[in-house]
Enzyme design. Structure first.
Site, PDB file in Angstrom:
ATOM      1  N   HIS A   1      65.125  37.738  38.840  1.00 19.87           N
ATOM      2  CA  HIS A   1      64.938  36.970  40.117  1.00 19.87           C
ATOM      3  C   HIS A   1      64.466  37.791  41.094  1.00 19.87           C
ATOM      4  O   HIS A   1      64.120  39.028  41.136  1.00 19.87           O
ATOM      5  CB  HIS A   1      66.547  36.641  40.698  1.00 19.87           C
ATOM      6  CG  HIS A   1      67.312  37.708  41.002  1.00 19.87           C
ATOM      7  ND1 HIS A   1      67.542  38.072  42.291  1.00 19.87           N
ATOM      8  CD2 HIS A   1      68.361  38.491  40.178  1.00 19.87           C
ATOM      9  CE1 HIS A   1      68.398  39.039  42.436  1.00 19.87           C
ATOM     10  NE2 HIS A   1      69.137  39.127  41.000  1.00 19.87           N
TER      11      HIS A   1
ATOM     12  N   ASP B   1      68.628  45.881  42.796  1.00 25.71           N
ATOM     13  CA  ASP B   1      68.948  44.491  42.548  1.00 25.71           C
ATOM     14  C   ASP B   1      67.997  43.508  43.843  1.00 25.71           C
ATOM     15  O   ASP B   1      68.519  43.441  44.886  1.00 25.71           O
ATOM     16  CB  ASP B   1      70.376  44.265  42.672  1.00 25.71           C
ATOM     17  CG  ASP B   1      70.810  42.821  42.480  1.00 25.71           C
ATOM     18  OD1 ASP B   1      70.053  42.072  41.914  1.00 25.71           O
ATOM     19  OD2 ASP B   1      71.923  42.579  42.723  1.00 25.71           O
TER      20      ASP B   1
ATOM     21  N   GLU C   1      68.934  33.476  43.104  1.00 24.54           N
ATOM     22  CA  GLU C   1      69.845  33.894  41.989  1.00 24.54           C
ATOM     23  C   GLU C   1      71.120  34.276  42.703  1.00 24.54           C
ATOM     24  O   GLU C   1      72.343  34.099  42.280  1.00 24.54           O
ATOM     25  CB  GLU C   1      69.425  34.842  41.170  1.00 24.54           C
ATOM     26  CG  GLU C   1      70.131  35.477  40.062  1.00 24.54           C
ATOM     27  CD  GLU C   1      71.121  36.529  40.444  1.00 24.54           C
ATOM     28  OE1 GLU C   1      71.970  36.710  39.310  1.00 24.54           O
ATOM     29  OE2 GLU C   1      71.225  37.250  41.364  1.00 24.54           O
ATOM     30  N   GLU C   2      71.029  35.041  43.862  1.00 22.23           N
ATOM     31  CA  GLU C   2      72.026  35.675  44.543  1.00 22.23           C
ATOM     32  C   GLU C   2      73.096  34.537  45.202  1.00 22.23           C
ATOM     33  O   GLU C   2      74.232  34.990  45.402  1.00 22.23           O
ATOM     34  CB  GLU C   2      71.532  36.665  45.537  1.00 22.23           C
ATOM     35  CG  GLU C   2      70.933  38.026  44.836  1.00 22.23           C
ATOM     36  CD  GLU C   2      71.934  38.777  44.281  1.00 22.23           C
ATOM     37  OE1 GLU C   2      73.158  38.668  44.201  1.00 22.23           O
ATOM     38  OE2 GLU C   2      71.303  39.898  43.737  1.00 22.23           O
TER      39      GLU C   2
ATOM     40  N   ASP D   1      67.774  41.779  35.330  1.00 23.32           N
ATOM     41  CA  ASP D   1      67.975  41.626  36.823  1.00 23.32           C
ATOM     42  C   ASP D   1      67.827  42.950  37.544  1.00 23.32           C
ATOM     43  O   ASP D   1      66.597  43.120  37.803  1.00 23.32           O
ATOM     44  CB  ASP D   1      69.452  41.186  36.810  1.00 23.32           C
ATOM     45  CG  ASP D   1      69.994  40.699  38.213  1.00 23.32           C
ATOM     46  OD1 ASP D   1      69.544  41.391  39.235  1.00 23.32           O
ATOM     47  OD2 ASP D   1      71.015  39.822  38.047  1.00 23.32           O
TER      48      ASP D   1
HETATM   49 ZN   LIG Z   1      70.503  40.789  40.786  1.00 24.31          ZN
END
Ligand SMILES: [Zn+2]
Length: 722
Positions: free
Chosen positions: A361, A371, A408-409, A437
């Site tokens: 993502h 992330d 995605e989050e 990820d």
């Molecule tokens: Zn992530």
């Protein structure tokens, strides 16, 4: 988001696999050194050449350069910057030589903060900052575009109410409050991110069910702050002001756009009203730094909280009563919003209609240092290397499809919409999905795979070098053994239990495994990491603590690519169904352990597991014999591979698991906490002691096992017998 670390459990595998591999070595000994799982000796030699060329391409400096592109500015889902990065990826991929590069648009329910404020009005006044303090050492922390505290999918509202401390916010925590005569109805609960990890959306749903007016979720220093070690900018742990943002979407019920549950949010798609959306929370939520939570906690009255509810702050934690009152106001913008998935591919030369899908993502809560931008940087070096190979005439036999997911989050949204849009095609064509990820927050490798791909993943790590100088395989075994010692887990590390075959939710593999029925693999390096989803998860943090030399980023590009290339180039796909069977047997053992099973007879299921295992072993032997012969006729290979691709699809129940029809896989699911949940329909029924449903779920499992046994036997009979 990647909760792999948190949801990771160490398997307690039986030794069945070890015994099996002793009795049935994967290859005749003469082949053992030269052949890769699924390859003849000749194609192994060719594959080894391709891989060594491939591995020589990714460069740490280039990883760092890409990482800087993605971490230069905040790029939350739906933001202008994140959309520009989609264009950037598409342009880079075209330059790198990827084909059919396209940006797909999904119009989804938007969730962006307009304003949020939190003010303690009694017993004293305190205005929460809801901001993260700049660090002198870290220029990016001064960026005015950094958002304040907010939770994705919070509802808007304005409430003034007393605050109750509810520990982790799990159901048993509210039971304890009740025992102390405390109800939270109409009140505001203050909970902490906790260990064991529980997804914040489950905390929100639990608070909603308890009738709370709002939920505040803070980062206690005991979990990811100074109680763990030095904090940013001196160490990797979370400083006083760090705020763990995050969505509270109930995507454990159904992920993706809440308005299109089970179908894609393409233009013109049917949409349900938000009031009917099961995954849309009906509660206000806000994350807090411990700096902002402390004034509330230290002013609370009520009973002293139990010992295991006490946290890392130098105060006594109380359960709360009427003393602390706060005024919370949240205004969200829920207008429709486009999310963009970037898709590109390297077309396969021989089997273009068999796909190996790779994804990461793009959207981040702020800069996304770990992330997801570590994964995004690794993906960009991976695609550069694949493009170069293709230009030099080393195209994969099957097609590699690479995707940059969005949102995605928020609710695993981009991947879910894409997976729903192409579900039928994927069910026909997909070999597997490989998710990255967070590529790296440290040196410790964690690999997860559905049980049929666990042996090939373990084998693949043997061919890569870890920055320690050992093979990745050796380094993985060592860190895995260390982690088990630290968690006081007695099980020894073996090849059979090295990869985690317990796959929960919390990242983009979910739609592919649970909805489409694709085998999945997940790859991640981790280490001490206390700035998750905060503004401090950025370029500075990565260069200072996470991966200063970008060696793990580079290794991730190599590993991700080699794994994909093996799946794309294998003569016979390297699935190990006996491994699948022995895992399912283990799942059943765990499910029944310590339970009164007088109400449910699983003998039929157990017999089918044995039959499936025997069929898997026979097929592996025959496939290995065929590979050892050095010649696999294309037509036969097609039949075998096509058949093997069908096995994962056969684990799907079109009706889904009881009360969660979107989740169709009968072996793999996730709890509401995101934790892995094996045999989800059966396990939940047994846990609820709902024996009629348990019986029905056992029959579904038994039928799927029988279907797959029959399939494997048919494939086996297509091969010459000895
Ligand atoms: Zn992530």
């Amino acid at each position: 988001m990647s909760l792999l670390r948190e949801s990771m459990t160490i398997r307690n595998r039986t030794i069945t696999l070890v015994l099996l591999s002793f009795l049935f070595p994967p290859f005749p000994l003469a082949q053992a050194q030269t052949s890769i799982l699924g390859f003849t000796a000749a194609s192994s030699a060719r594959e080894t050449q391709i891989e060594s060329k491939f591995k020589s391409i990714p460069r740490p400096l280039e990883e760092r350069r890409q990482h800087r592109v993605f971490t230069a500015e905040p790029h939350v889902a739906g933001s202008k910057r994140n959309n520009e990065l989609a264009e950037y990826i598409a342009a880079e991929w075209r330059k790198q030589g990827l084909e059919d590069v396209i940006i797909r648009r999904y119009d989804v329910y938007g969730t962006n903060p307009k304003s949020a404020s939190l003010e303690m009005i009694a017993p004293t006044h305190y205005q929460a900052t809801l901001r993260e303090a700049a660090l002198n050492a870290d220029p990016d922390s001064k960026n005015p575009a950094i958002s304040g505290a907010w939770s994705g999918m919070s509802i808007s509202g304005d409430v003034t109410a007393p605050v109750i401390y509810a520990h982790s916010g799990n159901p048993e925590d509210y039971d304890l409050l009740r025992k102390n005569g405390i109800t939270v109805k109409g009140k505001i609960v203050l909970v902490r991110y906790s260990n064991p990890y529980s997804y914040r959306g489950f905390k929100a749903l639990t608070a909603q069910r308890e009738g709370a007016a709002a939920i505040l979720i803070y980062s206690d220093p005991a979990e990811d702050g100074y109680k763990k070690g030095n904090v940013d900018p001196e160490g990797p742990w979370g400083p006083e002001y760090h705020i763990q943002r995050g969505a509270i979407t109930y995507d454990f019920i159904v992920p993706g756009d809440p308005l299109t549950p089970g179908w894609a949010s393409v233009p013109g798609a049917k949409r349900i009203p938000i009031e009917q959306a099961e995954s849309a929370p009906k509660i206000m939520a806000l994350p807090l730094s411990w700096h902002d939570a402390k004034p509330l906690l230290e002013n609370m009255d009520g009973p002293l909280a139990p010992q295991d509810w006490q946290g890392g702050l130098p105060i006594q934690y109380h359960l709360g009563g009427e003393r602390v009152k706060v005024h919370l106001k949240i205004e969200m913008d829920n207008g429709p919003q486009p999310y963009y998935v970037v898709e590109g591919r390297i077309r396969g030369t021989e089997l273009p209609d068999q796909w190996v899908v790779l994804g990461n993502h793009r959207d981040a809560w702020v800069f996304g240092g770990v992330d997801p931008s570590s994964g995004t940087a690794s993906m960009m070096e991976l695609t550069r290397a694949l493009g170069q190979l293709a230009r030099e005439g080393m195209r994969p036999r099957r097609t590699l499809v690479v995707c940059s997911w969005d949102g995605e989050e928020v609710g695993l949204t981009g991947s879910t919409e894409w997976g729903e849009q192409f579900a039928d095609e994927l069910r026909r064509k997909a070999v597997a999905y490989i998710n990255v990820d967070e590529a790296t927050s440290g040196p410790n490798f964690h690999g997860e795979a559905v049980a049929s791909l666990s042996p090939m993943l373990v084998e693949t790590t043997r061919s890569l070098r870890h920055p320690s100088g050992k093979s990745l395989y050796e380094a993985w075994k060592e860190s895995s053994a260390r982690e088990r010692r630290e968690s006081k887990i007695a099980t020894e590390v073996t090849d059979a239990n090295l990869a985690d075959t317990r796959i929960g939710s919390g990242s983009d593999h979910t739609v592919f495994l649970n909805f489409v029925g694709m085998p999945v693999i997940g790859l991640q390096f981790d280490g001490d990491y206390g700035v998750y989803h905060s503004a401090y998860d950025d370029f500075y943090w990565m260069n200072r603590f996470g991966d200063p030399g970008y060696r793990y980023h580079t290794l991730m590009s190599q590993l991700w690519g080699v794994t994909a290339l093996r799946l794309a180039n294998a003569d016979l796909l390297p699935f190990d169904f006996a491994s699948y069977a022995s895992n399912v047997r283990q799942f059943i053992e765990e499910l029944t352990k310590g339970k009164d099973m007088n109400h449910l007879d699983l003998t039929g299921v157990q017999k089918e597991i044995d039959a499936f295992e025997a069929a898997g072993m026979r097929l592996s032997e025959s496939l290995n014999r065929k590979l050892a012969s050095g010649k696999v006729e294309p037509k036969l290979a097609f039949t075998l591979n096509h058949g093997m691709m069908q096995v994962e699809r056969n684990w799907l129940n079109p009706d889904g698991i009881p009360s969660r029809p979107w989740f169709k896989h009968i072996l793999y699911g996730a709890r509401f906490t995101y934790a892995h949940l094996e045999l989800p329909g059966l396990t939940e029924a047994v846990e609820n002691e709902d024996w009629p449903v348990a019986k029905q779920q056992a029959e579904i499992l038994q039928r799927a096992l029988a279907t797959n046994t029959k399939l494997l036997n048919e494939l086996n009979s297509a091969l010459p017998n000895p």
